[in-house]
Design a protein around this motif. Structure first.
Motif, PDB file in Angstrom:
ATOM      1  N   CYS A 644       1.556  -4.290   3.978  1.00 28.47           N
ATOM      2  CA  CYS A 644       1.557  -4.023   2.537  1.00 28.47           C
ATOM      3  C   CYS A 644       0.734  -5.098   1.849  1.00 28.47           C
ATOM      4  N   LEU A 645       0.291  -4.826   0.651  1.00 28.66           N
ATOM      5  CA  LEU A 645      -0.534  -5.784  -0.074  1.00 28.66           C
ATOM      6  C   LEU A 645       0.298  -6.967  -0.553  1.00 28.66           C
ATOM      7  N   PRO A 646      -0.289  -8.179  -0.572  1.00 31.24           N
ATOM      8  CA  PRO A 646       0.443  -9.354  -1.061  1.00 31.24           C
ATOM      9  C   PRO A 646       0.863  -9.168  -2.519  1.00 31.24           C
ATOM     10  N   LEU A 669      -0.161   1.954  -0.341  1.00 38.28           N
ATOM     11  CA  LEU A 669      -0.597   1.138  -1.467  1.00 38.28           C
ATOM     12  C   LEU A 669       0.556   1.023  -2.458  1.00 38.28           C
ATOM     13  N   PRO A 670       0.756  -0.145  -3.056  1.00 43.54           N
ATOM     14  CA  PRO A 670       1.902  -0.333  -3.963  1.00 43.54           C
ATOM     15  C   PRO A 670       1.696   0.335  -5.313  1.00 43.54           C
ATOM     16  N   ASP A 671       2.787   0.725  -5.905  1.00 42.51           N
ATOM     17  CA  ASP A 671       2.755   1.369  -7.213  1.00 42.51           C
ATOM     18  C   ASP A 671       2.303   0.406  -8.309  1.00 42.51           C
ATOM     19  N   ALA A 688      -6.444   2.800   9.470  1.00 41.62           N
ATOM     20  CA  ALA A 688      -6.018   3.912  10.326  1.00 41.62           C
ATOM     21  C   ALA A 688      -4.620   4.418  10.018  1.00 41.62           C
ATOM     22  N   MET A 689      -3.700   3.541   9.558  1.00 43.76           N
ATOM     23  CA  MET A 689      -2.307   3.936   9.355  1.00 43.76           C
ATOM     24  C   MET A 689      -1.967   4.273   7.911  1.00 43.76           C
ATOM     25  N   LEU A 690      -2.905   4.118   7.006  1.00 37.82           N
ATOM     26  CA  LEU A 690      -2.611   4.391   5.595  1.00 37.82           C
ATOM     27  C   LEU A 690      -2.243   5.856   5.406  1.00 37.82           C
TER      28      LEU A 690
END
Length: 715
Positions: A644-646, A669-671, A688-690
């Motif tokens: 996940c994104l920092p 991707l975070p909200d 690849a996993m998104l």
């Protein structure tokens, strides 16, 4: 030189408001009578445009000219038309007038840079330079390539597609090529069947005005090592295109050129790099006007023909990475106009011709990584015009290298590889680098293939003594030190009474045993710093900043820390001076323990690139995101472990562009990305996993989102 005059005319940093308005007025009015009638209105227009123009003189002249050729009664209509564009440079009025305000050479530079999509295809830079040389748009000797590229970028603008110059996509919309077309760029962005042949329009009668034909492969394909699927050239095409001067066929699968190539008697530039070419057919000897021949990375190319001396006007010959090339014919020494000979990484090249000293105009010789080359040709030291030399010195050839280098007093660029062969300080002293007063670029490279070398007790000390005696001259601007095994860096690298005051770029790579960072902060001219593979460094501290009181890194715009396995903390300088006042880009690559960033740059960083497998980056324990609130662009690439994104990205209040690539564990991707008010562009590629993108991001009207190569995602 014209380079300098054009740079002065078109590349000024910016005029004052008063000077800019005066130049605008001079461009707008033919005589005093017309000026009196509309002085107030034009003053208002000029003041409105000054801020957005950043004081550019060419913009002042161009905008003024728009009004010069327009009746005063219609000026308001022009103002209204220009106001409809967020940037007046995109308006048709501006594009038409700009060509009239550029002299011939800048106008053609702008045309070619737009034709070649130079702003998007950075890998094309050298090819562009070479094409400009063949067209006499750049000097053939001693030109400043960077200055010319910057000039082309400054004056480049988007040309509307016309019948005279055309950029089209091969296999899709290239069926119609106007008969009047003189310059054509065929874009290749797919390896599908519909992009496997040249347009038939090039082989029919009537399309014979073409002077430039460029096959331009998409940069993303190039990075992946892909080639377009064109495997042959229709013979009829060259029968028709008899006026061709520039032919660029790089990155396709062509093995040989048809016999009709002999009809291209006006050809000056031929690029077959990255093709499957194995040999040059005899009919190419008809190309008497050829100035540049590029065969780099033709891995199947085996032999340069004996008739190569027929190319009497040849200036540049590139054979780099032709792995199967073993010999150069003796006839190559008859190319008395040759300026550059590049045989880098021709690993089976056994020897150079003996009479290279007859090539008196040679300014660049690159024999780097030619591991089978046992010696330099006798007499290279007599090439008094030689300015660039790159040589991979084997133990057997080192004596001849040292001997020849002593007399090359005009060298400007020198790359010395495999310095392991230097067995004593006397060898280093014999090179006499400090006496080469024109030397501006120096690369000193060792090889560290066997870790058992570390067990040799005096290896580190010997490296230190040798590097100390490889002291360069005061003129040095670029320095690379690679795979050095010493524990400390030389004393001359520290700022000593203005020594190395001209140094603008330094790269320190694989200095595995160095125990301290060098005090680079005191070097006043540094613009680019890259430090990679310093295993023992745990902190960026005052050892890096130095002892100066007048600020640190006053001109630095690019900083890279890479492959630093022990790096944990980046501390701020103790002094009160401004820290990194001009830094533009910051790149961190594979620093797995990095957890504290205490530096707050005194200016806004434009771009940060993170290539980190670092779990600390994802937690609230990471210190530093709040110090980067002014960052405009963030690139996160190759972070294989990141799921996940920092969350610290929330602190980047000025972030307007976010790029994510090759993060194969990223699931969603975070909200909260939708809450970044400045964000206008989101690009995700090859993750690849998104599999999930929040609806708020999909529906946001405020930014562009581009997602490619994410097979599990269904938008």
């Amino acid at each position: 030189m014209w380079v300098e005059s054009e740079a002065r005319d078109y590349s000024l940093d910016g005029l004052s408001e008063d000077a800019w308005i005066k130049l605008f007025m001079r461009g707008a009015f033919i005589g005093p009578a017309k000026q009196d009638k509309a002085n107030t209105r034009t003053n208002q227009i000029a003041k409105q445009q000054y801020t957005s123009s950043k004081g550019s003189p060419i913009l002042a002249k161009t905008l003024g000219s728009i009004f010069r050729y327009t009746e005063v009664s219609q000026w308001q209509e022009v103002v209204d038309a220009l106001s409809s564009y967020s940037d007046v440079r995109h308006s048709q009025h501006f594009k038409l007038m700009r060509l009239q305000n550029l002299s011939t050479i800048p106008a053609r530079l702008a045309l070619y840079s737009s034709l070649c999509n130079l702003g998007w295809y950075d890998y094309f830079r050298e090819d562009f330079m070479h094409m400009m040389i063949t067209e006499d748009l750049m000097p053939q000797q001693s030109f400043d390539a960077k200055k010319m590229y910057d000039l082309a970028e400054k004056i480049r603008f988007d040309f509307a597609t016309t019948d005279y110059y055309l950029t089209t996509r091969i296999g899709q919309d290239s069926t119609r090529i106007p008969k009047q077309c003189c310059h054509l760029c065929l874009l290749v962005d797919s390896d599908s069947d519909d992009a496997s042949t040249f347009p038939t329009a090039l082989s029919v009668g009537g399309t014979n005005r073409l002077r430039t034909l460029i096959l331009l492969t998409d940069e993303w394909m190039v990075r992946r090592g892909k080639r377009c699927q064109i495997i042959e050239i229709p013979a009829a095409m060259f029968t028709n295109l008899v006026h061709l001067r520039i032919l660029h066929l790089s990155h396709c699968r062509i093995r040989e050129l048809p016999n009709t190539t002999a009809k291209l008697v006006s050809l000056r530039y031929l690029n077959l790099s990255y093709t499957e070419t194995q040999a040059l057919p005899k009919h190419l000897s008809n190309l008497q006007n050829l100035k540049i021949l590029n065969l780099a990375h033709c891995e199947e190319f085996r032999r340069l023909p004996g008739w190569i001396d027929e190319f009497k006007k040849l200036l540049i010959l590139k054979l780099a990475y032709c792995h199967k090339l073993q010999m150069l014919p003796e006839s190559i020494t008859a190319l008395t106009n040759l300026l550059e000979l590049d045989v880098e990484c021709c690993q089976w090249l056994v020897k150079l011709p003996d009479d290279l000293d007859s090539m008196k105009k040679l300014t660049m010789l690159n024999v780097d990584k030619c591991v089978s080359l046992t010696r330099l040709s006798h007499g290279i030291g007599q090439l008094t015009n030689l300015q660039k030399l790159s040589v991979h010195a084997t133990t057997d050839s080192l004596a001849s290298v040292i001997l020849e280098l002593q007399s090359l007093v005009n060298l400007k660029e020198l790359r010395l590889k495999k310095l392991d062969g230097l067995s004593s300080v006397k060898d280093a002293q014999a090179l006499k680098l400090k006496d080469k007063i024109f030397l501006k670029y120096l690369a000193l490279c060792w090889e560290w293939w066997n870790t058992e070398v570390e067990l040799v007790t005096n290896a580190s000390l010997l490296h230190e003594q040798i590097l100390e005696d490889l002291r360069p001259s005061l003129a040095l601007k670029n320095l690379e030190i690679v795979s050095y095994m010493g524990k400390k860096l030389p004393s001359w690298l520290a700022c000593q009474e203005g020594y190395l005051r001209h140094l603008t770029e330094i790269k320190l790579v694989n200095l595995r045993k160095c125990e301290r960072l060098p005090p680079l902060g005191q070097l006043p001219g540094l613009e680019t710093v890259e430090i990679s593979g310093m295993d023992s460094i745990s902190a960026v501290d005052d050892a890096f900043y130095g002892d100066g009181d007048g600020g640190t890194f006053p001109r630095l715009n690019s900083l890279v820390f890479s492959e630093m396995p022990m790096l944990e903390r980046w501390l701020k300088a103790k002094g009160e001076g401004a820290t990194f006042p001009k830094v533009w880009t910051l790149t961190l690559i594979q620093c797995p323990k990095f957890k504290e960033l205490h530096v707050r740059p005194s200016t806004r960083i434009y771009t940060i690139s993170l290539w980190l497998n670092n779990d600390k980056l994802l937690t609230s324990g990471f210190v530093g995101w709040q110090n980067l609130e002014g960052v405009g662009e963030l690139e996160i690439s190759g972070c294989e472990e990141m799921r996940c994104l920092p969350p610290g990205i929330k602190h980047l209040e000025s972030l307007y562009r976010l790029q994510i690539s090759r993060c194969n564990s990223l699931i969603s991707l975070p909200d909260w990305l939708a809450e970044l008010k400045s964000l206008v562009s989101l690009s995700v590629r090859d993750c690849a996993m998104l599999s999930f993108v929040p609806e708020r991001l999909k529906q946001s009207p405020y930014f562009r989102m581009r997602i490619e190569g994410c097979p599990k995602l269904e938008l």
